[in-house]
Motif scaffolding. Sequence first.
Motif, mmCIF file in Angstrom:
data_model
loop_
_atom_site.group_PDB
_atom_site.id
_atom_site.type_symbol
_atom_site.label_atom_id
_atom_site.label_comp_id
_atom_site.label_asym_id
_atom_site.label_seq_id
_atom_site.Cartn_x
_atom_site.Cartn_y
_atom_site.Cartn_z
ATOM 1 N N TRP A 114 -22.671 -41.924 -13.981
ATOM 2 C CA TRP A 114 -23.445 -41.053 -14.858
ATOM 3 C C TRP A 114 -23.383 -39.588 -14.439
ATOM 4 C CZ3 TRP A 114 -24.758 -43.018 -19.302
ATOM 5 C CH2 TRP A 114 -24.907 -44.396 -19.418
ATOM 6 N N SER A 115 -22.419 -39.255 -13.580
ATOM 7 C CA SER A 115 -22.230 -37.862 -13.126
ATOM 8 C C SER A 115 -23.518 -37.284 -12.542
ATOM 9 C CB SER A 115 -21.727 -36.980 -14.277
ATOM 10 O OG SER A 115 -20.481 -37.430 -14.749
ATOM 11 N N ILE A 116 -24.209 -38.106 -11.766
ATOM 12 C CA ILE A 116 -25.454 -37.678 -11.133
ATOM 13 C C ILE A 116 -25.140 -36.959 -9.827
ATOM 14 C CG2 ILE A 116 -27.505 -38.531 -9.914
ATOM 15 C CD1 ILE A 116 -27.650 -40.751 -12.036
ATOM 16 N N SER A 117 -25.811 -35.857 -9.616
ATOM 17 C CA SER A 117 -25.669 -35.110 -8.367
ATOM 18 C C SER A 117 -27.035 -34.584 -7.967
ATOM 19 C CB SER A 117 -24.674 -33.952 -8.532
ATOM 20 O OG SER A 117 -25.167 -33.011 -9.486
ATOM 21 N N TYR A 118 -27.093 -33.964 -6.814
ATOM 22 C CA TYR A 118 -28.351 -33.424 -6.302
ATOM 23 C C TYR A 118 -28.155 -31.958 -5.944
ATOM 24 C CZ TYR A 118 -29.362 -38.298 -6.530
ATOM 25 O OH TYR A 118 -29.508 -39.579 -7.023
ATOM 26 N N ASP A 119 -27.361 -31.293 -6.769
ATOM 27 C CA ASP A 119 -27.073 -29.876 -6.616
ATOM 28 C C ASP A 119 -27.699 -29.120 -7.782
ATOM 29 O OD1 ASP A 119 -25.455 -30.566 -8.746
ATOM 30 O OD2 ASP A 119 -23.577 -30.373 -7.638
ATOM 31 N N GLU A 120 -27.348 -27.852 -7.915
ATOM 32 C CA GLU A 120 -28.009 -26.991 -8.890
ATOM 33 C C GLU A 120 -27.881 -27.505 -10.322
ATOM 34 O OE1 GLU A 120 -30.594 -24.224 -9.873
ATOM 35 O OE2 GLU A 120 -29.921 -24.578 -7.820
ATOM 36 N N ARG A 121 -26.740 -28.130 -10.629
ATOM 37 C CA ARG A 121 -26.541 -28.625 -11.994
ATOM 38 C C ARG A 121 -27.628 -29.623 -12.393
ATOM 39 N NH1 ARG A 121 -23.839 -33.162 -14.074
ATOM 40 N NH2 ARG A 121 -23.217 -33.741 -11.959
ATOM 41 N N CYS A 122 -27.845 -30.646 -11.581
ATOM 42 C CA CYS A 122 -28.828 -31.670 -11.932
ATOM 43 C C CYS A 122 -30.258 -31.261 -11.592
ATOM 44 C CB CYS A 122 -28.468 -32.999 -11.269
ATOM 45 S SG CYS A 122 -27.140 -33.881 -12.143
ATOM 46 N N ILE A 123 -30.424 -30.370 -10.604
ATOM 47 C CA ILE A 123 -31.763 -29.825 -10.356
ATOM 48 C C ILE A 123 -32.251 -29.097 -11.605
ATOM 49 C CG2 ILE A 123 -33.091 -28.141 -9.031
ATOM 50 C CD1 ILE A 123 -31.197 -28.752 -6.654
ATOM 51 N N THR A 124 -31.372 -28.264 -12.167
ATOM 52 C CA THR A 124 -31.723 -27.522 -13.386
ATOM 53 C C THR A 124 -31.969 -28.466 -14.543
ATOM 54 O OG1 THR A 124 -30.449 -25.605 -12.653
ATOM 55 C CG2 THR A 124 -30.920 -25.779 -15.020
#
Length: 321
Positions: free
Chosen positions: A42-52
């Motif tokens: 699901w293209s999950i990350s814990y960087d700025e993209r998904c934080i935003t």
Amino acid sequence: MSTEPLPNPHATAEEVEAARHDAKLANVLYHDWEAGSYDDKWSISYDERCITYAADRFRLVAGETGWPYGRALELGSGTGFFLLNLMQAGVATSGSVTDLSPGMVQAALRNAEHLGLDVDGRVADAERIPYDDGTFDLVVGHAVLHHIPDVELALREVLRVLKPGGRFVFAGEPTRIGDAYARRLGAATWKATTTLTRLPVLQGWRRPQAELDESSRAAALEAVVDIHVFDPAELEDTARRAGAMGATVVTEEFSAAMLGWPVRTFEAAVPPGKLGMGWAMFAYRSWQRLSWLDQNVLSRVVPRAWFYNALVTGTKGGPVG
């Protein structure tokens, strides 16, 4: 000694068959099977993209009043996507993750540890939350309510474990109309991709048949775990019956969903890594543009029930301590 259940990522045929008639067992088996690859899928990350992304979803339905909340609980946490990114955005200072799937709880705790976040976790049924009354300032969830057999009972439990004045926010819930067109688009994309990649010139784009078969079996089990789709007005009524104050549902993703579902299905049908970063950025930026169009233009003229994602919030009444 821990009494928490252990993950079961390799269910037997007998267990899978039993799960077809037991939605909670299906949720455990399906999500244990998915836990190791869920973030990539699901293209999950814990960087700025998904934080935003997470913070924007929260703001859309609940605003910024009350930030930072103290202790937050995530129901159906999966790998921790929603809570961990909300904590990084400053929405809450500490948290607890819960899921029916032991594999998902372990994955969420690993992610929290890697990020240095103050998070504990339990394997838990959302209809019987294993925390005392008035424990949390905030309860959140993402794409979880549609997996729960009795949504009203779960929301009653949410309100029980909230402190007076505490808030809940659930995002990523499929609407009835949105789910209908998303599934059709996904099925058509899967059929087209797996058919075309049989051609000799495109076989390099075809995943091994065993992987495609496994994905098809997972999709069959996914149909069991996806119990509900929601009408926005009916979801508001459910939250009010559970006892929520100020229950509100907003929706998002209309044109963005019509792009997103074919894109995600296509990505699942081709070999991992085949598409590269250029494709990922194209898909993400296209989704961003269409989401802007949905929020700023189409939301004014398209009925909210036609959008794919529903987000619901409400608060617990009573004096705030």
